[in-house]
Design a protein around this motif. Structure first.
Motif, PDB file in Angstrom:
ATOM      1  N   ASP A 103       5.952  12.613  -8.956  1.00  0.00           N
ATOM      2  CA  ASP A 103       6.528  13.502  -9.972  1.00  0.00           C
ATOM      3  C   ASP A 103       6.157  14.951  -9.703  1.00  0.00           C
ATOM      4  OD1 ASP A 103       7.760  11.451 -11.264  1.00  0.00           O
ATOM      5  OD2 ASP A 103       6.218  11.205 -12.817  1.00  0.00           O
ATOM      6  N   GLU A 104       4.908  15.154  -9.305  1.00  0.00           N
ATOM      7  CA  GLU A 104       4.459  16.520  -9.021  1.00  0.00           C
ATOM      8  C   GLU A 104       5.245  17.107  -7.845  1.00  0.00           C
ATOM      9  OE1 GLU A 104       0.314  16.808  -8.035  1.00  0.00           O
ATOM     10  OE2 GLU A 104       0.417  18.978  -7.711  1.00  0.00           O
ATOM     11  N   LEU A 105       5.405  16.337  -6.779  1.00  0.00           N
ATOM     12  CA  LEU A 105       6.137  16.826  -5.601  1.00  0.00           C
ATOM     13  C   LEU A 105       7.588  17.118  -5.972  1.00  0.00           C
ATOM     14  CD1 LEU A 105       4.717  14.401  -2.870  1.00  0.00           C
ATOM     15  CD2 LEU A 105       4.170  16.803  -3.148  1.00  0.00           C
ATOM     16  N   LEU A 106       8.226  16.190  -6.704  1.00  0.00           N
ATOM     17  CA  LEU A 106       9.623  16.414  -7.096  1.00  0.00           C
ATOM     18  C   LEU A 106       9.762  17.672  -7.932  1.00  0.00           C
ATOM     19  CD1 LEU A 106      10.757  12.772  -7.968  1.00  0.00           C
ATOM     20  CD2 LEU A 106      11.571  14.186  -6.051  1.00  0.00           C
ATOM     21  N   SER A 107       8.780  17.936  -8.799  1.00  0.00           N
ATOM     22  CA  SER A 107       8.875  19.112  -9.665  1.00  0.00           C
ATOM     23  C   SER A 107       8.867  20.406  -8.858  1.00  0.00           C
ATOM     24  CB  SER A 107       7.736  19.115 -10.698  1.00  0.00           C
ATOM     25  OG  SER A 107       6.554  19.605 -10.101  1.00  0.00           O
ATOM     26  N   PHE A 108       8.365  20.344  -7.631  1.00  0.00           N
ATOM     27  CA  PHE A 108       8.371  21.517  -6.742  1.00  0.00           C
ATOM     28  C   PHE A 108       9.584  21.523  -5.801  1.00  0.00           C
ATOM     29  CE2 PHE A 108       3.725  21.799  -7.577  1.00  0.00           C
ATOM     30  CZ  PHE A 108       3.629  23.163  -7.797  1.00  0.00           C
ATOM     31  N   GLY A 109      10.476  20.560  -5.952  1.00  0.00           N
ATOM     32  CA  GLY A 109      11.636  20.512  -5.057  1.00  0.00           C
ATOM     33  C   GLY A 109      11.369  19.795  -3.751  1.00  0.00           C
ATOM     34  N   ILE A 110      10.245  19.084  -3.677  1.00  0.00           N
ATOM     35  CA  ILE A 110       9.934  18.338  -2.456  1.00  0.00           C
ATOM     36  C   ILE A 110      10.545  16.947  -2.568  1.00  0.00           C
ATOM     37  CG2 ILE A 110       8.085  17.368  -1.018  1.00  0.00           C
ATOM     38  CD1 ILE A 110       6.319  19.643  -2.209  1.00  0.00           C
ATOM     39  N   ILE A 111      11.403  16.613  -1.611  1.00  0.00           N
ATOM     40  CA  ILE A 111      12.104  15.325  -1.658  1.00  0.00           C
ATOM     41  C   ILE A 111      11.646  14.385  -0.542  1.00  0.00           C
ATOM     42  CG2 ILE A 111      14.134  16.191  -2.885  1.00  0.00           C
ATOM     43  CD1 ILE A 111      14.106  15.718   0.910  1.00  0.00           C
ATOM     44  N   GLY A 112      10.805  14.895   0.349  1.00  0.00           N
ATOM     45  CA  GLY A 112      10.347  14.043   1.436  1.00  0.00           C
ATOM     46  C   GLY A 112       8.979  14.458   1.941  1.00  0.00           C
ATOM     47  N   VAL A 113       8.216  13.469   2.402  1.00  0.00           N
ATOM     48  CA  VAL A 113       6.882  13.718   2.932  1.00  0.00           C
ATOM     49  C   VAL A 113       6.718  12.967   4.242  1.00  0.00           C
ATOM     50  CG1 VAL A 113       4.403  13.348   2.578  1.00  0.00           C
ATOM     51  CG2 VAL A 113       5.832  14.000   0.647  1.00  0.00           C
ATOM     52  N   HIS A 114       6.182  13.650   5.241  1.00  0.00           N
ATOM     53  CA  HIS A 114       5.711  12.940   6.428  1.00  0.00           C
ATOM     54  C   HIS A 114       4.236  12.630   6.184  1.00  0.00           C
ATOM     55  CE1 HIS A 114       9.018  14.958   9.101  1.00  0.00           C
ATOM     56  NE2 HIS A 114       9.498  14.387   8.015  1.00  0.00           N
ATOM     57  N   GLU A 115       3.966  11.370   5.867  1.00  0.00           N
ATOM     58  CA  GLU A 115       2.605  10.942   5.518  1.00  0.00           C
ATOM     59  C   GLU A 115       1.829  10.785   6.834  1.00  0.00           C
ATOM     60  OE1 GLU A 115       0.235   9.679   2.877  1.00  0.00           O
ATOM     61  OE2 GLU A 115      -0.711   9.606   4.823  1.00  0.00           O
ATOM     62  N   ALA A 116       0.769  11.615   6.984  1.00  0.00           N
ATOM     63  CA  ALA A 116       0.142  11.770   8.300  1.00  0.00           C
ATOM     64  C   ALA A 116      -0.993  10.782   8.553  1.00  0.00           C
ATOM     65  CB  ALA A 116      -0.325  13.203   8.484  1.00  0.00           C
ATOM     66  N   GLY A 117      -0.670   9.490   8.452  1.00  0.00           N
ATOM     67  CA  GLY A 117      -1.641   8.490   8.896  1.00  0.00           C
ATOM     68  C   GLY A 117      -2.047   7.528   7.803  1.00  0.00           C
ATOM     69  N   ILE A 118      -1.518   6.279   7.863  1.00  0.00           N
ATOM     70  CA  ILE A 118      -1.876   5.296   6.842  1.00  0.00           C
ATOM     71  C   ILE A 118      -2.250   3.960   7.483  1.00  0.00           C
ATOM     72  CG2 ILE A 118      -0.482   6.315   5.017  1.00  0.00           C
ATOM     73  CD1 ILE A 118       1.600   4.151   5.512  1.00  0.00           C
ATOM     74  N   VAL A 125       9.794   8.852   2.476  1.00  0.00           N
ATOM     75  CA  VAL A 125       8.465   8.861   3.091  1.00  0.00           C
ATOM     76  C   VAL A 125       8.586   8.450   4.553  1.00  0.00           C
ATOM     77  CG1 VAL A 125       6.116   7.959   3.028  1.00  0.00           C
ATOM     78  CG2 VAL A 125       7.339   8.384   0.892  1.00  0.00           C
ATOM     79  N   TYR A 126       8.233   9.373   5.422  1.00  0.00           N
ATOM     80  CA  TYR A 126       8.194   9.101   6.861  1.00  0.00           C
ATOM     81  C   TYR A 126       6.728   8.859   7.183  1.00  0.00           C
ATOM     82  CZ  TYR A 126       8.983   9.805  11.887  1.00  0.00           C
ATOM     83  OH  TYR A 126       9.068   9.648  13.247  1.00  0.00           O
ATOM     84  N   ALA A 127       6.351   7.591   7.243  1.00  0.00           N
ATOM     85  CA  ALA A 127       4.926   7.257   7.299  1.00  0.00           C
ATOM     86  C   ALA A 127       4.462   7.056   8.737  1.00  0.00           C
ATOM     87  CB  ALA A 127       4.660   5.997   6.484  1.00  0.00           C
ATOM     88  N   MET A 128       3.502   7.873   9.166  1.00  0.00           N
ATOM     89  CA  MET A 128       2.891   7.682  10.483  1.00  0.00           C
ATOM     90  C   MET A 128       1.787   6.636  10.321  1.00  0.00           C
ATOM     91  SD  MET A 128       2.285  11.710  11.404  1.00  0.00           S
ATOM     92  CE  MET A 128       3.363  12.954  10.670  1.00  0.00           C
ATOM     93  N   LEU A 129       1.730   5.714  11.258  1.00  0.00           N
ATOM     94  CA  LEU A 129       0.684   4.693  11.214  1.00  0.00           C
ATOM     95  C   LEU A 129      -0.537   5.191  11.984  1.00  0.00           C
ATOM     96  CD1 LEU A 129       2.739   1.443  11.950  1.00  0.00           C
ATOM     97  CD2 LEU A 129       2.155   2.453   9.733  1.00  0.00           C
ATOM     98  N   THR A 130      -1.692   5.142  11.345  1.00  0.00           N
ATOM     99  CA  THR A 130      -2.929   5.470  12.038  1.00  0.00           C
ATOM    100  C   THR A 130      -3.067   4.566  13.258  1.00  0.00           C
ATOM    101  OG1 THR A 130      -3.920   6.112   9.947  1.00  0.00           O
ATOM    102  CG2 THR A 130      -5.445   5.596  11.739  1.00  0.00           C
ATOM    103  N   ALA A 131      -3.460   5.157  14.389  1.00  0.00           N
ATOM    104  CA  ALA A 131      -3.567   4.370  15.625  1.00  0.00           C
ATOM    105  C   ALA A 131      -4.723   3.388  15.498  1.00  0.00           C
ATOM    106  CB  ALA A 131      -3.774   5.310  16.817  1.00  0.00           C
ATOM    107  N   ASN A 132      -4.416   2.129  15.144  1.00  0.00           N
ATOM    108  CA  ASN A 132      -5.431   1.064  15.105  1.00  0.00           C
ATOM    109  C   ASN A 132      -4.752  -0.269  15.421  1.00  0.00           C
ATOM    110  OD1 ASN A 132      -4.389  -0.171  12.719  1.00  0.00           O
ATOM    111  ND2 ASN A 132      -5.551   1.236  11.425  1.00  0.00           N
ATOM    112  N   PRO A 133      -5.526  -1.292  15.750  1.00  0.00           N
ATOM    113  CA  PRO A 133      -4.926  -2.551  16.226  1.00  0.00           C
ATOM    114  C   PRO A 133      -3.988  -3.218  15.218  1.00  0.00           C
ATOM    115  CG  PRO A 133      -7.283  -2.490  16.705  1.00  0.00           C
ATOM    116  CD  PRO A 133      -6.999  -1.299  15.844  1.00  0.00           C
ATOM    117  N   GLU A 134      -4.356  -3.167  13.923  1.00  0.00           N
ATOM    118  CA  GLU A 134      -3.501  -3.738  12.870  1.00  0.00           C
ATOM    119  C   GLU A 134      -2.118  -3.097  12.866  1.00  0.00           C
ATOM    120  OE1 GLU A 134      -5.703  -4.707   8.680  1.00  0.00           O
ATOM    121  OE2 GLU A 134      -4.839  -2.756   9.005  1.00  0.00           O
TER     122      GLU A 134
END
Ligand code: ZN
Length: 525
Positions: free
Chosen positions: A212-227, A248-257
């Motif tokens: 909600d906070e991001l939308l209120s600023f006009g942000i419609i997308g996030v590149h999530e930098a490592g999950i 949400v463009y989610a980057m995966l943290t480099a790990n075996p899982e």
């Protein structure tokens, strides 16, 4: 009734299409979440009709903003724990911790946001007063940049960390042969297996608040930098419940899982969620002297920083990324780290010229290495508000001569032709107008410094807006459907209450309405 029926007509507007010519049009027709046509007022109003008509009253409309580098889960943890952002004395940090744990009694205390450079002496903290106040529950307080954590003795003991513990790619601070509780970069990994965590319900509730906070600023997308996989499943759960509105463009943290997930699923698209990249850290951050520099720090000749990931490991992840068709997004802050990644990425360029692999931050790059962004087609992903925040100490860390390659966004743009802009929230505030102001004016909200920090590296407003709309879509392989207001694109746009110019960018929030695929997702009347 004459005219073609559409779902929504927007008119009497200044619609910034973000095409190469910088066209501004007056009206657009929208159906099924997509733009049917953009054009002059009369052309659109004569040709189309709709039950829903938005008169924009000559206000500016842009594609919705994308934050090309943010951390939804770190932000959620910051909101759930004690928020130490901007606290300007260690004693005030202790007060906040004590108050927070009284108000939210738990069997642990986590916090984030402290920054020793605000305390007047730039000296890293030790855990003595934490041990006195919290002898029995584990406490972990993350530095603002997420590259250092101060933990109490209770947690050190649980994790089995002593002054004898060895760690590669990190540092366990000691004083007179005992741990001070400060763990930097890879040393933070030692506490991860035993670190207490919040419940799924707490995460989901907080993620929706953040949305909600991001939308209120006009942000419609996030590149999530490592999950992690656990975090990915929380996002998938929100998505399946149709509660995820952000792209949400989610980057995966480099790990075996995460590698196993990538090998099984490949390029993964599910509703609003897109997964096709790995995130790797090559070095640390400048504030905690973890950024890997070619020459020693100007304010600490004993160190050149920390190589978090060994080069053979970088090579390994490059091969894995190529084999599953993923993008590799490597965090590199120091000039040495940037050079290492820029040179290594040649392998990707040789195999796949349109690889779009990124360097996250590209904060200090030797001007002699700039050409490598072009030669190996490496996408720079940068955070303009870091320049404005770091100006307090950047020249102390780097010295004057190295500043010419620091926060050099215009030079990177000239070299590569595109930039993806983000905030690295919660390291910096999510406010995209703060990002625009930092990129264009290079000044903080109090107009400091008057001339702008290293202002020869300022971007024009037009470039900065591309960096928050169409270019992040290139950096995420979605430039054909998002990030422009053109026929066939998603009708995802924002209406702003105030105009912006190259010399005036107010810092408050003036997003009035946000539409996602033709539906109003946020609005103030
Ligand atoms: Zn980050």
């Amino acid at each position: 009734m004459k005219g073609i029926k559409v779902d929504l007509i927007v008119h009497n507007a200044r619609i910034h299409t973000m095409d190469d010519e910088g066209s501004i049009v007056e009206a657009m027709a929208i159906s099924d979440g997509k733009i049917v046509e953009v054009g002059p007022e009369r052309q659109i109003l004569n040709k189309y009709r709709s039950d829903r008509i938005l008169d924009a009253q000559k206000k500016a409309i842009y594609p919705g903003f994308t934050d090309a580098h943010g951390h939804l889960f770190a932000y959620a943890r910051q909101k759930l724990g004690v928020n130490l952002f901007g606290v300007n004395a260690w004693s005030a940090i202790m007060d906040s911790c004590i108050q927070h744990s009284k108000a939210n009694p738990r069997s642990f205390l986590l916090g984030r946001g402290w920054d020793q450079s605000l305390w007047g002496n730039d000296i890293m903290p030790t855990n003595a007063s934490l041990n006195a106040a919290f002898p029995d529950i584990p406490v972990a307080l993350y530095r603002v940049d997420g590259h250092a954590v101060l933990v109490n003795d209770c947690l050190l003991k649980k994790a089995g960390i002593s002054d004898k513990t060895a760690v590669a790619g990190g540092k366990i601070h000691t004083e007179n042969g005992r741990c001070t509780g400060l763990l930097v970069d890879n040393a933070m990994e030692l506490i991860k297996p035993i670190l207490p965590d919040y419940s799924n319900e707490e995460y989901e509730r907080t993620l929706l608040e953040i949305q909600d906070e991001l939308l209120s600023f006009g942000i419609i997308g996030v590149h999530e930098a490592g999950i992690t996989q656990k975090e990915l499943s929380l996002l998938r759960s929100l998505n399946q419940k149709k509660q995820l509105k952000l792209d949400v463009y989610a980057m995966l943290t480099a790990n075996p899982e995460n590698l196993a997930f990538a090998q099984k699923k490949g390029v993964f698209q599910e509703g609003k969620l897109s997964v096709r990249s790995f995130k790797l850290y090559l070095d640390g951050a400048l504030g905690s002297r973890g950024a890997l520099l070619k020459r020693p720090y100007s304010d600490d000749a004993s160190t050149t920083g920390i190589l978090i990931t060994r080069m053979d490991s970088l090579q390994y992840w490059m091969k894995q990324a190529l084999s599953v068709g993923y993008q590799l997004n490597t965090h590199a802050i120091g000039d040495s780290a940037n050079k290492l990644v820029l040179e290594a990425y040649k392998m990707a360029y040789d195999k796949l010229p349109d690889h779009r692999w990124r360097i996250e931050h590209a904060q200090v790059v030797d001007p002699a290495d700039w050409h490598l962004f072009r030669d190996h087609v490496v996408f720079p992903s940068v955070q303009p508000s870091h320049a404005v925040s770091d100006q307090r100490w950047a020249s102390a860390r780097l010295g004057k001569d190295r500043l010419s390659g620091a926060y050099a966004y215009f030079s990177l743009y000239k070299t590569f032709g595109m930039l993806a802009l983000g905030t690295d929230f919660p390291v910096e505030p999510v406010n995209p107008f703060n990002t625009l102001r930092s990129a264009v004016l290079r000044k903080d909200k109090n107009n400091y410094p008057n001339q702008g920090f290293l202002n020869q590296e300022a971007l024009s407003l037009a470039l900065a807006l591309k960096g928050m709309t169409i270019w992040p879509q290139f950096a995420a392989f979605s430039e054909r459907s998002r990030g422009m207001l053109q026929k066939g694109y998603e009708a995802t746009f924002i209406l702003l209450d105030k105009p912006m110019t190259d010399s005036e960018i107010p810092i408050d929030n003036y997003a009035l309405k946000v539409f996602i695929q033709g539906q109003e997702a946020y609005g103030v009347d």
